[in-house]
Design an enzyme around this catalytic site. Sequence first.
Site, PDB file in Angstrom:
ATOM      1  CB  CYS A  43      -0.870  -0.044   1.258  1.00  0.00           C
ATOM      2  SG  CYS A  43      -1.917   1.396   1.510  1.00  0.00           S
TER       3      CYS A  43
ATOM      4  CB  CYS B  80      -3.416   3.712  -5.375  1.00  0.00           C
ATOM      5  SG  CYS B  80      -4.648   2.810  -4.406  1.00  0.00           S
TER       6      CYS B  80
HETATM    7  N1  DGL Z   1      -4.083   0.495  -1.867  1.00  0.00           N
HETATM    8  C1  DGL Z   1      -3.595   1.608  -1.166  1.00  0.00           C
HETATM    9  C2  DGL Z   1      -2.492   2.348  -1.854  1.00  0.00           C
HETATM   10  O1  DGL Z   1      -1.706   1.777  -2.496  1.00  0.00           O
HETATM   11  C3  DGL Z   1      -4.518   2.455  -0.358  1.00  0.00           C
HETATM   12  C4  DGL Z   1      -5.786   2.845  -0.941  1.00  0.00           C
HETATM   13  C5  DGL Z   1      -6.706   3.477   0.085  1.00  0.00           C
HETATM   14  O2  DGL Z   1      -7.188   2.746   0.949  1.00  0.00           O
HETATM   15  O3  DGL Z   1      -6.955   4.689   0.004  1.00  0.00           O
HETATM   16  O4  DGL Z   1      -2.342   3.532  -1.729  1.00  0.00           O
END
Ligand code: DGL
Length: 276
Positions: free
Chosen positions: A81, A192
């Site tokens: 993430c 993301c």
């Molecule tokens: N999947 C995550 C990222 O790479 C976070 C997305 C979120 O929950 O806002 O930033």
Amino acid sequence: MSELDESELTRQPIGIFDSGVGGLSVLREIRALLPHESLIYCADSGYAPYGDKSQAQIRKRSLELGEFLIEQGAKAIVIACNTATAAAATAMRERWPDVPIIAMEPAVKPAAAATKAGVVGVLATVGTLASAQFAALLDNFGQGTRVVTRPGIGLVEAVEQGDVDSENLRGRLRRHLTPLLEEGADVIVLGCTHYVFLRESIQLLVGDDVRLIDTGRAVARQLAHKLEERQLLQVAGPRDTRYWTSGNAKVFQQTLARLLREVASPSVLPISRVFA
Ligand code: DGL
């Protein structure tokens, strides 16, 4: 964990977490590169999206998830993430200095190297774009390139529901991508992990002349390198994957089937139910 001998430690799983299902795009790359490693995947879907939470909230949550993964015997942790990396990678490395912690950030560096137009678009969460880490990335690698950013509002929620190509989603994507194209971006960073599942829909909208870049494969390579360095690589034998979620187990199951074509039931994450 320290009481295990070397070969026992090598057999321990790799812990992976994300605010939800986005990190499954990283899990997929890890599996392709390291087919004998067992994995534990934590989806904090009950609290997704992280993108609009404060850095302190995300840090606290990430430390709790890290604690849980360590309790499960994780020999390494992958923060799958970008948003949690910006908020919590430093704190997690301080808390567990002996555990390899692999983090990720938007691929600004390779994008700046790849653009011919000199314009790079970055689609990421509000939290990532506002972070000090992202500002440092631009300072270090964005010089000489125009970097145009756009928060992907609403995209994480869609992917959480397994929506990667509905009419509604395409309309939303078009609204996010048009400004990047109007600025002349010929490379777009998927900053993301959730957005990686939107790659096909995005490519259809932007056309084949625009290159999309994400960091999932680079993270898997970095993980392999760290494990090898510490002689923790599991190079033979069967593997398994265990899933945990703080969200709705049924929705996770359906989304997993949609995104990875995999049938598995998650367990419910036994960590605090209050995001404070
Ligand atoms: N999947 C995550 C990222 O790479 C976070 C997305 C979120 O929950 O806002 O930033």
